[in-house]
Write a protein that holds these residues in place. Structure first.
Motif, PDB file in Angstrom:
ATOM      1  N   TYR A   5      39.006  96.403  -6.945  1.00 33.23           N
ATOM      2  CA  TYR A   5      39.398  94.949  -7.311  1.00 33.23           C
ATOM      3  C   TYR A   5      38.888  94.462  -7.553  1.00 33.23           C
ATOM      4  N   GLY A   6      39.683  93.206  -8.841  1.00 31.87           N
ATOM      5  CA  GLY A   6      39.309  93.267 -10.062  1.00 31.87           C
ATOM      6  C   GLY A   6      38.713  91.437  -9.703  1.00 31.87           C
ATOM      7  N   PRO A   7      38.097  91.111 -10.656  1.00 31.87           N
ATOM      8  CA  PRO A   7      37.821  89.742 -10.676  1.00 31.87           C
ATOM      9  C   PRO A   7      39.055  88.268 -10.444  1.00 31.87           C
ATOM     10  N   GLU A   8      40.305  88.839 -10.842  1.00 31.79           N
ATOM     11  CA  GLU A   8      41.206  87.704 -11.293  1.00 31.79           C
ATOM     12  C   GLU A   8      41.975  87.797  -9.057  1.00 31.79           C
ATOM     13  N   LEU A   9      41.951  89.275  -8.957  1.00 31.90           N
ATOM     14  CA  LEU A   9      42.349  89.024  -7.166  1.00 31.90           C
ATOM     15  C   LEU A   9      41.630  88.270  -6.358  1.00 31.90           C
ATOM     16  N   ARG A  10      40.166  88.992  -6.786  1.00 25.65           N
ATOM     17  CA  ARG A  10      39.169  88.012  -5.936  1.00 25.65           C
ATOM     18  C   ARG A  10      39.712  86.209  -5.998  1.00 25.65           C
ATOM     19  N   GLN A  11      39.558  86.213  -7.587  1.00 28.00           N
ATOM     20  CA  GLN A  11      39.628  85.051  -7.559  1.00 28.00           C
ATOM     21  C   GLN A  11      40.839  84.440  -7.036  1.00 28.00           C
ATOM     22  N   ARG A  12      41.831  84.638  -7.341  1.00 27.49           N
ATOM     23  CA  ARG A  12      43.522  84.045  -6.331  1.00 27.49           C
ATOM     24  C   ARG A  12      42.941  84.208  -5.205  1.00 27.49           C
ATOM     25  N   ALA A  13      42.462  85.106  -4.649  1.00 24.20           N
ATOM     26  CA  ALA A  13      42.425  84.944  -2.937  1.00 24.20           C
ATOM     27  C   ALA A  13      41.775  84.408  -2.147  1.00 24.20           C
ATOM     28  N   LEU A  14      40.501  84.137  -2.711  1.00 24.97           N
ATOM     29  CA  LEU A  14      39.655  82.742  -2.850  1.00 24.97           C
ATOM     30  C   LEU A  14      40.338  81.570  -2.596  1.00 24.97           C
ATOM     31  N   ARG A  15      41.554  80.942  -4.347  1.00 29.33           N
ATOM     32  CA  ARG A  15      41.942  79.527  -4.216  1.00 29.33           C
ATOM     33  C   ARG A  15      42.874  79.676  -2.683  1.00 29.33           C
ATOM     34  N   MET A  16      43.351  80.837  -2.860  1.00 29.73           N
ATOM     35  CA  MET A  16      44.681  81.214  -1.498  1.00 29.73           C
ATOM     36  C   MET A  16      43.692  80.456  -0.017  1.00 29.73           C
ATOM     37  N   LEU A  17      43.018  80.576   0.212  1.00 35.79           N
ATOM     38  CA  LEU A  17      41.902  80.929   1.200  1.00 35.79           C
ATOM     39  C   LEU A  17      41.941  79.367   1.826  1.00 35.79           C
ATOM     40  N   ALA A  18      41.713  78.958   0.232  1.00 39.61           N
ATOM     41  CA  ALA A  18      40.993  77.470   0.356  1.00 39.61           C
ATOM     42  C   ALA A  18      41.890  76.722   0.004  1.00 39.61           C
ATOM     43  N   GLU A  19      43.289  77.006  -0.275  1.00 40.24           N
ATOM     44  CA  GLU A  19      44.626  75.896   0.608  1.00 40.24           C
ATOM     45  C   GLU A  19      45.091  75.951   1.429  1.00 40.24           C
ATOM     46  N   ALA A  20      44.913  77.336   2.451  1.00 35.66           N
ATOM     47  CA  ALA A  20      45.862  77.325   3.975  1.00 35.66           C
ATOM     48  C   ALA A  20      45.083  77.160   4.532  1.00 35.66           C
ATOM     49  N   GLU A  43      39.298  92.095   6.525  1.00 29.36           N
ATOM     50  CA  GLU A  43      37.062  92.387   6.068  1.00 29.36           C
ATOM     51  C   GLU A  43      36.409  91.857   5.052  1.00 29.36           C
ATOM     52  N   THR A  44      37.320  92.923   4.051  1.00 24.69           N
ATOM     53  CA  THR A  44      37.095  92.071   2.602  1.00 24.69           C
ATOM     54  C   THR A  44      37.289  90.673   2.443  1.00 24.69           C
ATOM     55  N   LEU A  45      38.022  89.972   3.155  1.00 20.90           N
ATOM     56  CA  LEU A  45      38.333  88.723   2.202  1.00 20.90           C
ATOM     57  C   LEU A  45      37.766  87.296   2.806  1.00 20.90           C
ATOM     58  N   HIS A  46      37.092  88.207   4.363  1.00 23.42           N
ATOM     59  CA  HIS A  46      36.262  87.179   5.001  1.00 23.42           C
ATOM     60  C   HIS A  46      34.302  87.404   4.151  1.00 23.42           C
ATOM     61  N   VAL A  47      34.656  88.743   3.922  1.00 21.02           N
ATOM     62  CA  VAL A  47      33.510  89.059   2.501  1.00 21.02           C
ATOM     63  C   VAL A  47      33.451  88.175   1.637  1.00 21.02           C
ATOM     64  N   TRP A  48      34.373  87.806   1.046  1.00 20.32           N
ATOM     65  CA  TRP A  48      34.317  87.247  -0.173  1.00 20.32           C
ATOM     66  C   TRP A  48      34.036  85.851   0.094  1.00 20.32           C
ATOM     67  N   GLN A  49      35.353  85.062   1.301  1.00 18.20           N
ATOM     68  CA  GLN A  49      34.393  84.122   1.577  1.00 18.20           C
ATOM     69  C   GLN A  49      33.159  83.822   1.993  1.00 18.20           C
ATOM     70  N   HIS A  50      32.560  84.562   2.577  1.00 16.92           N
ATOM     71  CA  HIS A  50      31.302  84.250   2.832  1.00 16.92           C
ATOM     72  C   HIS A  50      30.506  83.494   1.666  1.00 16.92           C
ATOM     73  N   ARG A  51      30.434  85.535   0.972  1.00 17.83           N
ATOM     74  CA  ARG A  51      29.882  85.246   0.253  1.00 17.83           C
ATOM     75  C   ARG A  51      30.115  84.522  -1.481  1.00 17.83           C
ATOM     76  N   TYR A  52      31.226  83.238  -1.712  1.00 21.32           N
ATOM     77  CA  TYR A  52      31.407  82.392  -2.078  1.00 21.32           C
ATOM     78  C   TYR A  52      30.675  81.180  -1.174  1.00 21.32           C
ATOM     79  N   ASP A  53      30.983  81.578  -0.374  1.00 18.87           N
ATOM     80  CA  ASP A  53      30.324  79.717   0.987  1.00 18.87           C
ATOM     81  C   ASP A  53      28.384  80.386   0.279  1.00 18.87           C
ATOM     82  N   ILE A  54      28.199  81.042   0.187  1.00 17.34           N
ATOM     83  CA  ILE A  54      26.613  81.598   0.106  1.00 17.34           C
ATOM     84  C   ILE A  54      25.948  80.928  -1.585  1.00 17.34           C
ATOM     85  N   ASP A  55      26.858  81.473  -2.952  1.00 16.96           N
ATOM     86  CA  ASP A  55      27.303  81.210  -3.669  1.00 16.96           C
ATOM     87  C   ASP A  55      27.050  79.383  -4.136  1.00 16.96           C
TER      88      ASP A  55
END
Length: 104
Positions: A5-20, A43-55
């Protein structure tokens, strides 16, 4: 390994998760909901969110930047150890040359 997945999709998904997140009962429920919408496994979304929280420092752990720095430093230490061994062997060789009696 390159990301599927591209970085744009990852950023969009993380924004959507944060809002919801406040509207959902848990992160897992939000990941399931948006995973289906985006075509990404929960599971991928969960990993992205976990990595974002650590970063971002929200959770403890080793950030991506710190991990890359650690790998770079380990490679550098390995190279320096090899160079040290070569110099040590050369100093032993030249010390033997100096101790050898000279004939004229």
């Amino acid at each position: 390994m390159p990301s599927k997945y591209g970085p744009e999709l990852r950023q969009r998904a993380l924004r959507m998760l944060a809002e919801a997140r406040p509207e959902r009962e848990s992160l897992t429920a939000a990941c399931r909901h948006f995973g289906g919408l985006l075509g990404v496994s929960p599971e991928t979304l969960h990993v992205w969110q976990h990595r974002y929280d650590i970063d971002t420092g929200v959770k403890p752990g080793t950030s991506i930047d710190m991990g890359e720095e650690n790998r770079r430093l380990r490679r550098e230490v390995t190279e320096l150890r090899k160079a040290h061994e070569v110099l040590k062997a050369a100093s032993v060789y030249f010390a033997k040359e100096l101790d050898r009696p000279r004939t004229k």
